[in-house]
Motif scaffolding. Structure first.
Motif, short mmCIF file in Angstrom:
data_model
loop_
_atom_site.label_atom_id
_atom_site.label_comp_id
_atom_site.label_asym_id
_atom_site.label_seq_id
_atom_site.Cartn_x
_atom_site.Cartn_y
_atom_site.Cartn_z
N CYS A 352 -9.55 144.83 34.43
CA CYS A 352 -8.92 144.94 35.76
C CYS A 352 -8.90 143.58 36.45
O CYS A 352 -7.87 143.14 36.96
CB CYS A 352 -9.69 145.93 36.63
N SER A 358 -4.63 148.10 36.14
CA SER A 358 -5.13 148.98 37.20
C SER A 358 -6.31 149.77 36.62
O SER A 358 -6.51 149.81 35.40
CB SER A 358 -4.02 149.95 37.65
N MET A 359 -7.08 150.41 37.51
CA MET A 359 -8.24 151.17 37.02
C MET A 359 -7.79 152.32 36.11
O MET A 359 -8.42 152.60 35.10
CB MET A 359 -9.05 151.68 38.21
N SER A 400 -13.75 156.03 39.60
CA SER A 400 -13.60 154.58 39.79
C SER A 400 -14.69 153.96 40.65
O SER A 400 -14.73 152.77 40.83
CB SER A 400 -12.23 154.30 40.41
#
Ligand SMILES: N=CN[C@@H](CCC(=O)O)C(=O)O
Ligand SMILES: [Zn+2]
Length: 412
Positions: A352, A358-359, A400
């Motif tokens: 990332c 992106s996550m 996340s």
């Protein structure tokens, strides 16, 4: 539903399926919209396979008459598929921390390699180590990987180079495959380096005429079952022609092609891999635009290794461009004596920050897409009925945030 089951993970705040419609991989758009259920449960049968996934209430009703060996209340927690590490070199002896000091002082990876260190140093120590010593350290490394959430790991040989030591490494990997609760996809990487005193052509001939026939024999006798073939396709190691010969011979023996390419120099490895039907190519820091297009078309996965670019201060692989062009992007830790990282969460974090993924893309790359890179996305990489019950629970309500893995269940 009556019956006996192994496991019920109940009422997770978020059950991150990753995907839920039998997808074999996720491209950029799919990775952005990962499949997630809220207040959901998952049931694993006694055979280790997932039997049901759904809303907690519905599962409670459906399994009201069932018994479970273990029930875990996942309220407020998050359940994910076990992480898949698509690239590791975990069997070796001999610490190379002295080389870290050399690198900090300005030496490059290839300068150390050409001066007889690097892979050569590890080969020397691995050749001398006993099978028992190698197994014992390997086992600890796998346990660390598992504690960090990995439930399926690709494991390479490649610090033997001669047939005897390559087989010793592969026997060690086979033993772990049979005895440990972690999934392993094994890779023959006898072309990891050209043995000292030989030319690349001599090494290539030895692999094709001696190593590969022996692997075939051992597969038939049921002693060692290898899944993938690998070559370090690099300037000063194996050139494109030798790489082609070895990979084609491996494919003819029934192995999946999964190799190191375009890492330190542009080699046209990606173009070659796409042409040969490679399942995956790793590294790709120096891949060409044509190579990216060819990989997207051939559905050949790119296994990106953020720890390598970080450790060796290389330019980052072009993850964003690959995603945009439709390449299947996967991740691996590249655990090896030069990059000692056994944690896929750290790998995802680096992907990332340094590769601008992106996550969600990083999670897809470390689950379904990494499973695809190993030819195992039919059974691994997402939480779906019929897949292996490889699951992790993190003590956080969101995948996340900074949760810790509190249970990592792999059915091996
Ligand atoms: N590049 C080749 N192989 C490994 C490094 C192995 C080693 O240095 O021991 C890699 O993937 O980074
Ligand atoms: Zn590697």
């Amino acid at each position: 539903m009556a019956g006996e089951y192994r496991l019920l993970l109940e009422n997770a705040q978020q059950l991150v399926l990753v995907c839920g419609r039998g997808e074999k991989y996720l491209l950029q758009a799919g990775a952005e919209r990962l499949a997630v259920l809220r207040h959901a449960s998952v049931v694993v049968g006694r055979d280790g396979y997932i039997k049901a996934v759904g809303q907690a209430d519905a599962i409670r009703n459906q399994f009201s008459g069932a018994s479970f060996e273990r029930v875990i209340d996942c309220s407020g927690k998050c359940v994910l598929p076990g992480l898949v590490d698509a690239h590791t070199h975990p069997v070796w002896a001999g610490d190379r921390v002295h080389e870290f000091a050399m690198k900090l002082a300005g030496a490059s990876y290839m300068e150390i390699h050409q001066a007889g260190g690097g892979i050569h140093f590890t080969v020397e120590h691995t050749q001398k180590a006993t099978e028992e010593e190698l197994f014992s350290t390997f086992k600890h490394r796998l346990e660390r990987m598992c504690r960090a959430g990995s439930t399926l790991v690709e494991c390479k040989s490649g610090y033997g180079l001669n047939l005897e030591t390559e087989l010793k490494m592969l026997r060690v990997i086979e033993r772990a495959k049979r005895s440990m609760d972690i999934g392993i996809s094994s890779t023959y990487c006898g072309a990891h380096s050209v043995p000292k005193g030989r030319t690349a052509t001599e090494a290539t001939d030895d692999i094709i005429h001696n190593h590969l026939p022996k692997l075939k024999e051992l597969k038939l006798s049921g002693e060692i079952h290898v899944n993938n073939i690998d070559v370090f396709c690099e300037k000063g190691v194996f050139d494109l022609d030798s790489t082609r010969r070895i990979l084609q011979a491996g494919k003819d023996t029934g192995l999946q092609i999964n190799f190191h390419g375009d890492e330190l120099h542009p080699m046209k490895s990606a173009e070659l891999g796409a042409e040969l039907g490679a399942q995956a190519i790793s590294h790709l820091e120096e891949v060409s635009d044509e190579g990216i297009t060819a990989m997207a078309r051939a559905k050949c996965a790119a296994v990106l290794l953020p720890t390598t670019a970080y450790m060796l201060r290389l330019k980052q692989p072009q993850a964003r461009k690959m995603l945009k062009e439709g390449v299947i992007v996967a991740l691996g830790s590249d655990f090896n004596p030069n990059a000692y990282c056994s944690s896929m969460p750290i790998v995802m974090h680096l992907a990332c920050v340094n590769m601008k993924m992106s996550m969600n893309e990083a999670l897809a790359a470390a689950t379904i897409n990494a499973a695809y890179a190993l030819g195992k996305s039919d059974t691994h990489g997402s939480i779906e009925n019929g897949k292996q019950g490889d699951l992790i629970i993190i003590n956080s309500s969101s995948p996340s945030s900074h949760g810790h893995v509190i249970l990592c269940s792999s059915t091996g």
